[in-house]
Design an enzyme around this catalytic site. Structure first.
Site, PDB file in Angstrom:
ATOM      1  N   ASP A 443      45.363  -6.228  47.300  1.00  0.00           N
ATOM      2  CA  ASP A 443      46.473  -5.330  47.619  1.00  0.00           C
ATOM      3  C   ASP A 443      47.502  -6.088  48.452  1.00  0.00           C
ATOM      4  OD1 ASP A 443      47.923  -2.999  47.736  1.00  0.00           O
ATOM      5  OD2 ASP A 443      46.599  -1.973  49.146  1.00  0.00           O
ATOM      6  N   GLU A 446      52.331  -8.921  46.954  1.00  0.00           N
ATOM      7  CA  GLU A 446      53.605  -9.264  46.299  1.00  0.00           C
ATOM      8  C   GLU A 446      54.218 -10.584  46.796  1.00  0.00           C
ATOM      9  OE1 GLU A 446      52.303  -5.552  45.429  1.00  0.00           O
ATOM     10  OE2 GLU A 446      52.844  -6.157  47.456  1.00  0.00           O
ATOM     11  N   ASP A 522      50.775   2.539  43.893  1.00  0.00           N
ATOM     12  CA  ASP A 522      50.881   3.876  44.491  1.00  0.00           C
ATOM     13  C   ASP A 522      51.698   4.823  43.615  1.00  0.00           C
ATOM     14  OD1 ASP A 522      49.568   2.574  46.487  1.00  0.00           O
ATOM     15  OD2 ASP A 522      51.249   2.493  47.867  1.00  0.00           O
TER      16      ASP A 522
END
Length: 786
Positions: A443, A446, A522
């Site tokens: 997670d 990025e 999400d």
């Protein structure tokens, strides 16, 4: 000072970053200062085009064509893929390619073309280069698939990365897909799409773009053939698409158009042509076969941000067991960490985590751990100390470690573009394995760094190793998560060599399937979020990532019982079947939505369990062929234009057509059928395609249809693999493939091929192999005979 940024810095209250207070404001200004000092000023630029052709030098599979202001390297590979690179760019170095790439095709020869240009003719494709640098890709029969106009560069006068633009034309009937994970699709509408992996900072819906996974990969479908085009540069950029119109304007077709603008990096491209299956097989041969998940990862996963304690995990698992609901994995989010620090455990709330993991494993349930890349920058943190000792963290242009703000607070970030850092990071998973974890979800990679304004990522001037070439975050950003996945995958291969690593990631780039899969991130709770979930899975599959899935029920909010059930029913037919939600969201356990939803959810879970041998076969076939588990309806019939715009149903392998319910209150729905006979798997009623039919969709199930003649492996009541055969049309044969999978390990199972046909008044099934035809050794059930 930008007044808008000042306002944004005040408005952090109410956002998810508010928990970290003014740190995000300071981080945003710090990021701005770092870039002001470290990014080169662009200044004046000089425009350039290739100019007229001067000559050519043939080489293996193609050659080099020289223009007055540039040169073009063009090669056709033995697998049929076409590569070209301007300004001498070659296929390597590349983060996308697996190994050194394919060998040139010795039969493909560069030769003069008409009007002073050049061409390369190969078995599957013909490539023509005009005297001013336009590149045209055609079928062997001469039908144009795409035409790339001469590119244009803007080079800083003082040196540095050149911006460039590449405009292209495709057939008037062509439709665009791909570009990574896009929530408004899977067919890409006219508009501009950004190529920069981005955490939107909120639960997203169909209108949000970009998201966590962007790729310069376009899948283009037209009457003549499909083709995939990949521009191999990881820099920030945009793609602007405009679909064509047939018969537009004065009776002429208007071609489709694509414009790619990049802030830097090499202008190099791969194109592969053929049927959808052939295109993705070639793509997998370039970028690597998809990782093979262990069998348990194809079951049902339950996750939540906010389980809170071992007692809560045991309570949830007991709830599944008491209600006879299959469960294969439980995921622990960042709340199981000690103060949100990666590779730690909160000993107060999870004092006996290895014991918990062992108890769950005895019941057939695995524990999966979240892993974030950010490392708390604090003395005494073992991960920080270990990373500092090996010089693992990203630095700014002045040589100082770059700090950002993530869940642990002030944090530093490993530079996964360095082999030494990947080796160090991969070794850290030993602690996770010792805790009993069997899988991992990446997670915030990025990478995300909370900023009150501006981009929520690292400074663009942050320095990266880039495998020894050196560079900054403008080039490294989009491949950061890919390199993190590589570090984990290679580390796990060493730490647990007899087991298949199970990884999936929020972010990634071209080639990420080599190391694992992806999940939606999400996604917003709501019917639009449900539609976006399917779009993401289909789009990623066409980019070569076959294993993915959404947060069932949505990440935020509280779904209605109907919405939760319809999402759950869709998830049961997607590769990654996982419920998940925020700590601020409503519950996601099926029994929390009432008795009726519980019973129907149980039906979906039992059907997923029954189809596990089929999912395992699809996983094995994906590794061997690159074909996604979840496919658009046009997969086997790309010539059927009515199927190209169908976005509310999908094929699960070759055998099943799944038509989820995506609108509230629906108890019937229209389904667009490909050619052939299709059976409703519940009623066994037959429908004939191509065409649209209306089918029942009661709350208890979503429509699933089986292709006539399909032979698919299912789990029998005895726990073994049985063959479910759907009666072929009389006078025709059917069939299917079965790849028996032991569930883990690296043995290559033998592929079983079955053929079904009518013989007299009954359907018979035979196994075909190297030693001839034989009777199936598995129990057979024929359906669709009524």
């Amino acid at each position: 000072m930008d007044g808008r940024d000042l306002v944004r810095s005040v408005r952090v209250v109410g956002s998810r970053k508010a928990a970290l207070g003014l740190r995000t404001v300071r981080a945003a200004w710090r990021r701005r200062r770092i870039d002001a000092a470290g990014l080169p000023a662009r200044g004046a630029e000089r425009a350039r085009v290739p100019g007229p052709v001067l000559g050519a030098e043939p080489g293996p599979g193609g050659g080099v064509i020289r223009f007055s202001r540039s040169e073009l390297r063009i090669t056709v590979a033995v697998n049929g893929a076409v590569f070209w690179g301007w300004d001498g760019a070659g296929p390597e170095p590349s983060y996308a390619l697996a190994g050194r790439g394919p060998e040139p095709d010795p039969r493909a020869v560069l030769e003069p073309d008409t009007d002073g240009g050049w061409r390369v003719v190969a078995e599957r494709v013909k490539v023509s280069v005009s005297r001013h640098g336009a590149i045209e890709v055609c079928t062997p029969g001469g039908v144009m698939l795409r035409r790339d106009l001469p590119p244009r560069w803007w080079e800083p006068v003082g040196g540095g990365a050149a911006r460039w633009v590449q405009r292209s034309e495709v057939a008037a009937d062509a439709r665009f897909f791909g570009l990574g994970g896009r929530p408004s699709g899977p067919r890409l509408r006219d508009g501009t799409y950004r190529l920069w992996n981005t955490d939107p900072g909120h639960a997203f819906g169909p209108g949000d773009d970009p998201l966590y996974i962007t790729m310069p990969v376009q899948f283009v479908l037209a009457d003549a053939a499909a083709h995939l085009v990949f521009h191999d540069t990881s820099w920030d950029g945009t793609v602007t698409l405009r679909a064509g119109e047939e018969g537009a304007g004065s009776g002429h077709d208007r071609t489709g158009r694509s414009e790619l603008r990049m802030d830097g990096g090499p202008l190099r491209c791969w194109v592969m042509v053929g049927t959808p299956a052939r295109v993705l097989h070639t793509w997998a041969s370039l970028t690597g076969p998809p990782a093979l998940p262990p069998a348990w990862a194809l079951g049902h996963h339950h996750a939540r941000w906010g389980f809170g304690s071992e007692q809560e995990v045991r309570r949830i698992v007991a709830g599944y067991q008491e209600r006879d609901l299959p469960l294969d994995a439980v995921h622990l989010d960042i709340d199981h960490y000690d103060d949100h620090q990666v590779f730690t455990v909160d000993q107060e709330r999870f004092p006996k985590l290895p014991t918990l993991a062992e108890e769950l494993r005895r019941d057939g349930i695995r524990l999966v751990s979240i892993v974030d890349p950010a490392v708390k920058a604090e003395p005494g943190n073992p991960v920080h100390a270990g990373g500092t000792a090996v010089d693992a963290f990203v630095r700014d242009s002045a040589g100082r470690p770059v700090e950002g703000v993530v869940w642990p607070g002030e944090s530093v970030f490993p530079d996964f573009t360095h082999a030494r850092v990947r080796k160090w990071w991969g070794g850290l998973y030993e602690e996770r394995l010792a805790m009993g974890f069997a899988g991992f979800w990446h997670d915030m990679n990025e990478p995300t760094s909370f900023n009150a304004f501006g981009e929520s990522t690292l400074p663009r001037s942050a320095r990266h190793a880039l495998e020894g070439r050196g560079g900054d975050h403008r080039e490294a950003h989009n491949v950061y998560a890919l390199c993190m996945a590589r570090a984990a995958y290679e580390g796990l291969r060493e730490l647990a060599p007899k087991e298949r690593p199970f990884l999936f990631s929020r972010s990634g780039w071209a080639g990420m399937q080599r190391y694992g899969g992806a999940w939606s991130g999400d996604v917003a709770t709501g019917w639009p979020g449900l539609r976006a979930s399917l779009s993401l899975v289909l789009g990623l599959g066409l980019c070569g990532v076959p294993y993915s899935g959404p947060d069932v029920g949505g990440f935020d909010g509280s779904p209605s019982p109907e919405l939760f059930l319809r999402w759950f029913q869709l998830g049961a037919y997607l590769p990654l079947f996982r419920t998940h939600a925020s700590m601020r969201a409503g519950r996601r356990e099926p029994w929390e939505f009432g008795t009726e939803v519980l019973e129907h959810a149980r039906g979906a879970l039992l059907e997923r369990r029954r189809l596990l041998p089929y999912f395992m076969t699809l996983a094995q076939l994906a590794r061997r062929t690159g074909a996604p588990y979840v496919r658009p309806l046009w997969w086997s019939a790309p010539e059927n234009r009515a199927l190209r715009d169908c976005e509310d149903a999908f094929l699960l392998g070759d055998a099943l057509l799944v038509a989820p319910v995506l609108d509230p209150g629906a108890d019937r729905r229209a389904v667009q059928l490909p050619r052939g006979r299709w059976y409703d798997t519940r009623s066994e009623r037959a429908y004939e395609g191509p065409g649209q039919v209306l089918v029942d969709a009661p709350l208890s199930r979503i429509p699933v249809l089986a292709r006539a003649g399909a032979v698919l492996p299912v789990r029998g009541e005895d726990g073994g693999t049985h063959l479910e055969v759907w009666a072929p049309v009389r006078g025709r044969t059917g069939g299917g493939l079965v790849v028996p999978d032991a569930g883990d390990g690296w043995d290559e199972p033998e592929l079983e091929r079955y053929v079904a046909r009518w013989e007299g008044r009954r359907v018979v099934v035979r196994r075909e192999g190297e030693n001839g035809v034989s009777e199936p050794s598995r129990p057979v059930r024929v359906r669709g005979l009524s």
